[in-house]
Design an enzyme around this catalytic site. Structure first.
Site, PDB file in Angstrom:
ATOM      1  N   SER A 131       0.833  -1.208   0.000  1.00  0.00           N
ATOM      2  CA  SER A 131       0.000   0.000   0.000  1.00  0.00           C
ATOM      3  C   SER A 131       0.862   1.250   0.000  1.00  0.00           C
ATOM      4  CB  SER A 131      -0.907   0.034   1.224  1.00  0.00           C
ATOM      5  OG  SER A 131      -1.843  -0.996   1.157  1.00  0.00           O
ATOM      6  N   TYR A 228      -8.913  -8.302  -2.231  1.00  0.00           N
ATOM      7  CA  TYR A 228      -8.439  -8.465  -3.606  1.00  0.00           C
ATOM      8  C   TYR A 228      -9.549  -8.868  -4.568  1.00  0.00           C
ATOM      9  CZ  TYR A 228      -3.631  -8.437  -1.873  1.00  0.00           C
ATOM     10  OH  TYR A 228      -2.438  -8.082  -1.314  1.00  0.00           O
TER      11      TYR A 228
HETATM   12  P1  NAD Z   1      -4.588  -4.511  -6.304  1.00  0.00           P
HETATM   13  O1  NAD Z   1      -3.312  -3.810  -6.505  1.00  0.00           O
HETATM   14  O2  NAD Z   1      -4.574  -5.990  -6.116  1.00  0.00           O
HETATM   15  O3  NAD Z   1      -5.540  -4.220  -7.578  1.00  0.00           O
HETATM   16  C1  NAD Z   1      -5.818  -2.903  -7.984  1.00  0.00           C
HETATM   17  C2  NAD Z   1      -7.289  -2.743  -8.302  1.00  0.00           C
HETATM   18  O4  NAD Z   1      -7.615  -3.385  -9.535  1.00  0.00           O
HETATM   19  C3  NAD Z   1      -8.245  -3.345  -7.264  1.00  0.00           C
HETATM   20  O5  NAD Z   1      -9.105  -2.354  -6.787  1.00  0.00           O
HETATM   21  C4  NAD Z   1      -8.988  -4.435  -8.031  1.00  0.00           C
HETATM   22  O6  NAD Z   1     -10.324  -4.595  -7.580  1.00  0.00           O
HETATM   23  C5  NAD Z   1      -8.934  -3.874  -9.432  1.00  0.00           C
HETATM   24  N1  NAD Z   1      -9.203  -4.849 -10.504  1.00  0.00           N
HETATM   25  C6  NAD Z   1      -8.837  -6.149 -10.591  1.00  0.00           C
HETATM   26  N2  NAD Z   1      -9.298  -6.687 -11.737  1.00  0.00           N
HETATM   27  C7  NAD Z   1      -9.989  -5.709 -12.390  1.00  0.00           C
HETATM   28  C8  NAD Z   1     -10.691  -5.648 -13.633  1.00  0.00           C
HETATM   29  N3  NAD Z   1     -10.803  -6.722 -14.417  1.00  0.00           N
HETATM   30  N4  NAD Z   1     -11.270  -4.476 -13.969  1.00  0.00           N
HETATM   31  C9  NAD Z   1     -11.182  -3.384 -13.185  1.00  0.00           C
HETATM   32  N5  NAD Z   1     -10.515  -3.378 -12.000  1.00  0.00           N
HETATM   33  C10 NAD Z   1      -9.937  -4.527 -11.618  1.00  0.00           C
HETATM   34  O7  NAD Z   1      -5.426  -3.872  -5.112  1.00  0.00           O
HETATM   35  P2  NAD Z   1      -4.924  -2.919  -3.944  1.00  0.00           P
HETATM   36  O8  NAD Z   1      -4.668  -1.570  -4.439  1.00  0.00           O
HETATM   37  O9  NAD Z   1      -3.783  -3.562  -3.283  1.00  0.00           O
HETATM   38  O10 NAD Z   1      -6.167  -2.847  -2.930  1.00  0.00           O
HETATM   39  C11 NAD Z   1      -7.399  -3.492  -3.054  1.00  0.00           C
HETATM   40  C12 NAD Z   1      -8.219  -3.335  -1.753  1.00  0.00           C
HETATM   41  O11 NAD Z   1      -7.570  -3.871  -0.603  1.00  0.00           O
HETATM   42  C13 NAD Z   1      -8.540  -1.895  -1.396  1.00  0.00           C
HETATM   43  O12 NAD Z   1      -9.867  -1.838  -1.022  1.00  0.00           O
HETATM   44  C14 NAD Z   1      -7.655  -1.597  -0.232  1.00  0.00           C
HETATM   45  O13 NAD Z   1      -8.180  -0.606   0.605  1.00  0.00           O
HETATM   46  C15 NAD Z   1      -7.618  -2.933   0.458  1.00  0.00           C
HETATM   47  N6  NAD Z   1      -6.406  -3.046   1.309  1.00  0.00           N
HETATM   48  C16 NAD Z   1      -6.538  -3.412   2.632  1.00  0.00           C
HETATM   49  C17 NAD Z   1      -5.387  -3.517   3.458  1.00  0.00           C
HETATM   50  C18 NAD Z   1      -5.478  -3.909   4.909  1.00  0.00           C
HETATM   51  O14 NAD Z   1      -6.556  -4.024   5.450  1.00  0.00           O
HETATM   52  N7  NAD Z   1      -4.341  -4.142   5.592  1.00  0.00           N
HETATM   53  C19 NAD Z   1      -4.145  -3.279   2.906  1.00  0.00           C
HETATM   54  C20 NAD Z   1      -4.053  -2.919   1.554  1.00  0.00           C
HETATM   55  C21 NAD Z   1      -5.199  -2.809   0.781  1.00  0.00           C
END
Ligand code: NAD
Length: 375
Positions: A131, A228
């Site tokens: 993140s 995810y």
């Molecule tokens: P990621 O890097 O895995 O993916 C980026 C984004 O691409 C995601 O939002 C995913 O839904 C989207 N995506 C995947 N396939 C897609 C498609 N076919 N079309 C359109 N979009 C698509 O994700 P990320 O940035 O690491 O974070 C995802 C979620 O996890 C967020 O809600 C974030 O807040 C959460 N998160 C929680 C914690 C925690 O609780 N410790 C830590 C990090 C992230």
């Protein structure tokens, strides 16, 4: 407890410690040795580390008797001679792509901890390197796009006429995508965004951008497992392709960030869709390293297709070395200090802890992580 901070291999500008975290480790009772020049590319001088209380050392001196080794990326195991048996190696070790190196850490008796496998649980939020780095990458993607775009982002009304605002479309609204939306808004662009997770709709709106969602086929309700996304059905992919085709021809800048853990990045923009965009448009594909969201993306390169510039961005956080290092270094400190045992004066990592189980790759000369095939 002796902590070694290593200078990264050529090409990696970030550093796994900053003076602030050095001071904090010393306050916990640790000794910190920093390999000379470790912070140079991240704008942290040797003198600043020294002023924070670290001892400057050669690599061999820093590693000598080290109980913990802090790195940004995984070093070649042969360069870790001199560390204690059981020493912790903490950083982004890229276990799936660097399996031989992980075996090398095991053979050297090092306990390797892959910070990118930190579980997405509330307790681990401040220890999450993905993140912290994605957030910076999302910001920089927009800056790169603005730089490559031959027009301005904000609307400008001048005596010589009006400059119309850039239209920016963000695909994938995770950590990077949210920061990309916020950055493009700050620059005055008209921003729209899409994702497969329904929870992002409100997040997009709260940043003042327009959500563009597949309506006829259900996406992922809420956040998805572990936050995810998964691979979508053929029916969803078809509906998404139609939606994108209708929207993309009117966009000037597209930032793609869509990732599915452990899978190639989903293909979101085809060559035929690219051809409908206005010449001079710019796409920054943040999924380049995972194969790209855009047909024709080449990681670490800029390619022009149908008059559209496609920037295959990998690891943009590296280009913001000072901030990226500061955030990275704090996540390492947050992790080690959370497990710090005051009496023993060092971190104690319980075998049954959810975080430890997820990130520990090697221990006692063996590979112990389930994701690497350990029983
Ligand atoms: P990621 O890097 O895995 O993916 C980026 C984004 O691409 C995601 O939002 C995913 O839904 C989207 N995506 C995947 N396939 C897609 C498609 N076919 N079309 C359109 N979009 C698509 O994700 P990320 O940035 O690491 O974070 C995802 C979620 O996890 C967020 O809600 C974030 O807040 C959460 N998160 C929680 C914690 C925690 O609780 N410790 C830590 C990090 C992230």
């Amino acid at each position: 407890m002796k902590i070694a901070v290593l200078k990264e291999a050529a090409g990696e500008s970030r550093c796994a410690a900053i003076p602030e975290t050095v001071k904090k480790f010393i306050a916990l009772g640790a000794e910190v040795a920093v390999e000379r020049g470790a912070g140079a590319d991240a704008s942290v001088g040797n003198d600043e580390f020294e002023a924070a209380g670290a001892r400057l050392a050669s690599r061999a001196e820093a590693l000598n008797d080290a109980d913990a080794i802090l790195v940004v990326t995984g070093p070649d195991p042969t360069t870790l001679k001199g560390a204690e048996k059981g020493a912790l190696l903490v950083g982004a070790l890229d276990p799936l792509r660097r399996r031989d190196a992980i075996d090398g850490y095991a053979a050297a008796g090092i306990e390797a901890l892959a910070m990118e496998w930190m579980p997405r649980i509330t307790r681990a939020q401040s220890m999450d390197i993905l993140s912290s780095q994605s957030n910076l990458a999302g910001y920089k993607a927009v800056i790169e796009a603005a730089d490559a775009y031959g027009r301005a982002f904000p609307m400008m009304m001048t005596a010589a006429g009006t400059v119309s605002p850039a239209k920016v479309f963000v695909m994938g609204v995770g950590v990077a995508g949210l920061q990309a939306i916020a950055t493009a808004k700050r620059l005055g662009a008209q921003v729209s965004a899409t994702d497969v997770r329904s929870a992002t709709r409100e997040q997009i709106q709260s940043l003042g951008a327009k959500p563009i969602f597949v309506e006829q086929v259900a996406g992922i309700e809420g956040e998805g497992a572990g936050g995810y996304a998964t691979e979508m059905s053929e029916e969803y992919q078809k509906a998404q392709a139609e939606l994108v085709s209708g929207h993309i021809a009117k966009q000037d800048i597209v930032i793609t960030t869509a990732l599915i853990p452990g899978r190639p990045a989903p293909r979101l923009i085809s060559d035929a869709q690219l051809a409908t965009m206005r010449p001079g448009s710019v796409i920054v594909d943040l999924a380049a390293e995972a194969g790209g969201n855009v047909e024709g993306t080449v990681a670490d390169e800029r390619v022009a297709k149908h008059g559209v510039t496609i920037i295959g961005a990998s690891n943009l956080a590296r280009t913001l070395a000072a901030d990226a290092s500061a955030l990275f270094a704090r996540t390492l400190y947050n992790f080690l200090s959370a497990f710090w045992d005051k009496e023993q004066g060092r971190p104690v990592l319980p075998d049954d802890d959810e975080i430890v189980k997820a990130i520990r790759l090697t221990q006692g000369g063996k590979v112990v992580n389930e994701r690497l095939g350990a029983a």
